[in-house]
Each structure stands twice: as C-alpha cells, then as structure tokens.
Design a protein around this motif. Sequence first.
Motif, PDB file in Angstrom:
ATOM      1  N   SER A 140       7.524  -2.866   4.614  1.00  0.00           N
ATOM      2  CA  SER A 140       5.967  -3.099   4.388  1.00  0.00           C
ATOM      3  C   SER A 140       5.645  -4.061   2.756  1.00  0.00           C
ATOM      4  O   SER A 140       5.160  -5.384   3.361  1.00  0.00           O
ATOM      5  CB  SER A 140       5.315  -1.651   3.813  1.00  0.00           C
ATOM      6  N   ASP A 141       6.810  -4.155   2.349  1.00  0.00           N
ATOM      7  CA  ASP A 141       6.835  -4.980   1.338  1.00  0.00           C
ATOM      8  C   ASP A 141       6.722  -6.550   1.365  1.00  0.00           C
ATOM      9  O   ASP A 141       6.088  -7.409   1.373  1.00  0.00           O
ATOM     10  CB  ASP A 141       7.550  -5.020   0.076  1.00  0.00           C
ATOM     11  N   TYR A 142       7.703  -7.053   2.901  1.00  0.00           N
ATOM     12  CA  TYR A 142       8.297  -8.107   3.078  1.00  0.00           C
ATOM     13  C   TYR A 142       6.857  -8.899   4.066  1.00  0.00           C
ATOM     14  O   TYR A 142       6.489  -9.699   3.639  1.00  0.00           O
ATOM     15  CB  TYR A 142       9.199  -8.291   4.210  1.00  0.00           C
ATOM     16  N   ALA A 143       6.050  -7.777   4.729  1.00  0.00           N
ATOM     17  CA  ALA A 143       5.633  -8.339   5.373  1.00  0.00           C
ATOM     18  C   ALA A 143       3.774  -8.027   4.967  1.00  0.00           C
ATOM     19  O   ALA A 143       3.087  -9.700   5.120  1.00  0.00           O
ATOM     20  CB  ALA A 143       5.016  -6.930   6.751  1.00  0.00           C
ATOM     21  N   ASN A 144       3.967  -7.196   4.039  1.00  0.00           N
ATOM     22  CA  ASN A 144       2.640  -8.100   3.361  1.00  0.00           C
ATOM     23  C   ASN A 144       2.383  -9.259   2.392  1.00  0.00           C
ATOM     24  O   ASN A 144       1.032  -9.337   2.546  1.00  0.00           O
ATOM     25  CB  ASN A 144       1.459  -6.694   2.525  1.00  0.00           C
ATOM     26  N   PHE A 145       3.596  -9.687   2.117  1.00  0.00           N
ATOM     27  CA  PHE A 145       4.027 -10.345   1.164  1.00  0.00           C
ATOM     28  C   PHE A 145       3.487 -11.472   2.132  1.00  0.00           C
ATOM     29  O   PHE A 145       2.502 -11.998   1.116  1.00  0.00           O
ATOM     30  CB  PHE A 145       4.962 -10.608   0.036  1.00  0.00           C
ATOM     31  N   LEU A 146       4.182 -11.487   2.879  1.00  0.00           N
ATOM     32  CA  LEU A 146       3.490 -12.937   3.687  1.00  0.00           C
ATOM     33  C   LEU A 146       2.369 -12.894   4.551  1.00  0.00           C
ATOM     34  O   LEU A 146       1.814 -14.549   3.943  1.00  0.00           O
ATOM     35  CB  LEU A 146       4.224 -12.949   5.490  1.00  0.00           C
ATOM     36  N   GLU A 147       1.641 -11.690   4.813  1.00  0.00           N
ATOM     37  CA  GLU A 147       0.162 -11.837   5.129  1.00  0.00           C
ATOM     38  C   GLU A 147      -1.053 -12.086   3.447  1.00  0.00           C
ATOM     39  O   GLU A 147      -1.441 -13.176   4.062  1.00  0.00           O
ATOM     40  CB  GLU A 147      -0.174 -10.183   5.311  1.00  0.00           C
ATOM     41  N   SER A 148      -0.610 -11.752   2.992  1.00  0.00           N
ATOM     42  CA  SER A 148      -1.109 -11.879   1.123  1.00  0.00           C
ATOM     43  C   SER A 148      -1.216 -13.396   1.542  1.00  0.00           C
ATOM     44  O   SER A 148      -2.207 -13.746   0.577  1.00  0.00           O
ATOM     45  CB  SER A 148      -1.230 -10.812   0.464  1.00  0.00           C
TER      46      SER A 148
END
Length: 318
Positions: A140-148
Amino acid sequence: MKIGKRILLGLVAVCALFLGIIYLWGYRFNIYLVPPSPQKYVRVALKNMDELGLFTDSKEWVETKKKTIEETSNAKNYAETIPFLQKAIKVAGGKHSFIEHEEDISKRSMTKYIKPKAEIEGNTLILTIPEFTGNDSQASDYANFLESSLHKNNYNGVIVDLRGNRGGDLSPMVLGLSPLLPDGTLFTYVDKSSHSKPVELQNGEINSGGSSTKISDNKKIKKAPIAVLIDNNTGSSGELTALCFEGIPNVKFLGSDSAGYTSANQTVYLYDGSTLQITSAFVKDRTNNIYKNFPISPDIQTNNAKSSAIEWIKSQIK
C-alpha cells in the motif's frame, strides 16, 4: 437399530469416499494420508509440471520425465531429488521456471523493502520503480507513494525507470502507476491451450492476483509524454509492468533489451514446504504481440537512457 446402522454405514461410506479422494487427488492440495516417499514426491512434482508447464507436449519432456524417475529411484530423502527436479522443471516450463526451497522462501520474506523514488529534474518527473517483495502494508505504501507523486507534482513529462527491476509482486507497481494507464486490459496471459486471461485495470483496482492494494486517487493524468526505461536487468514482473505501457500513443521505450522473462509462473506447494514455480502462460500485450520469454526491445537503444528520455520528452512539449 436399523436406522442407526444405516446412518453408521452411510458415515463409513462417506469417510471411505473422502479418504479415496484424498488418496487420488490430495496432491493437488498438498494433502496426504501419510508422508509421501521420495519417489512419490518426484511423481507428484512431475505430474504438476506435466499439467501446467508450457513445453510438456515435446518429445524432450517425455524423455525427461522417464529419466528423472529413473535417476531418483534410489533417493533416500526429498533433498536428493531436488537437483533432478530442477533440471526437469526447466524442460517443462522453460528458463523462468524453478524450484524454491522452504528456507529460500523464508529468506525472501525477510528481504528489505525498497521504496520507490520520485524526483523532479527540470520539468520532468522521474519515478524509480524498484522490484517489490513485501507485506500488504508495504504494498500500500509503495503504490500510494507513486500515485501521490503523480498527482502532487508539477511536470511536463514522466520517466518510469524500471532498470534493475527484477520483478516481485506486480500489483503495487502497476497500481501506483495506474494514473498514467488507461482502464481496461493491460495485457493478457495465454496458456499452452491458447486459453486467455486478461489482466485488467478498472477504477484503481487490478485483477492480477497479487496483494490486495488500493490507491487513494485513481484520477487519470492525460497527455503527458511518458518515457519507460528498461535494461537487461528488467525482468519478470518488471517487464510486465513495462508492457502495461506498450501501445499507448504518448509512450516511448528507451534503454536496452530487457531480460526476457515475459511469462507468468504458477506456484505449486510440495510436501516439504518447497514450491514449484512453473511457467504456465506467455504474455500478449495490447497490440496483440505475444512474448514467449522474449525480451522487450526499446524504441531507442541507448546507454544514456535517462538523459535521452529527458531530451525526448522536451521534444514532445509544445
């Protein structure tokens, strides 16, 4: 009494049927009435390879099965069979297939989580996409870092740097980059019987079978030129992440040929905790090009992928 006897006989029949099913088909679920002998262990492994492997219609595979059974006929434990099964699985599934020991699985689970990076150089957002192995929270941290990073920065173009990404869990990589990808079929798995299973992105979710990750904002980013960087260390899920961008008009691939592990593995658990990672499907991109463990060739071959990408993005800005 007669009713009770009938019930008892019925229960005995059900138990017998259940035990018979386990005896005949328990290997599919790694369930055994008694520990399998090393020879049974080998036959179960070969049967799974036979059913799933992409190259099991060949004469070589028929000969390999026979030879493997002969070579392990005197094995005293499971460990003695593994070198022979390692050779067999390469014939059944190709170079992407392998056997993973229980201790290797444990070591992998303790692999340090590497977070992606986001940098602005000039007017270009550079996203470094490392391979991902981690838990759901890290996914979740990985994906949301890229998205943000995609939604909070100001930029004219994006570099998706997949160099050195050897794979892992596809879901957080693709979901993090999903604002750049159109909803719909990203690519398709194709098995040896030509059965297809599309991997689809829809409303910030992906049906890849990996971690159940969700992103905070799935709003699409349109028109930005996207440079995808690959090299000979971009492999497996790293390559599949790259293929999600294949066929999109505003995308250019730069670097060198990828590693050539463009296929999907299916995991089968063996009695001792080891797993068969059997290649069971090739990959078809959105342009209907099929990759059979072939490398992805970039549009621009270059040893200076990052600087070339920045120059290409500048040329696309009007």
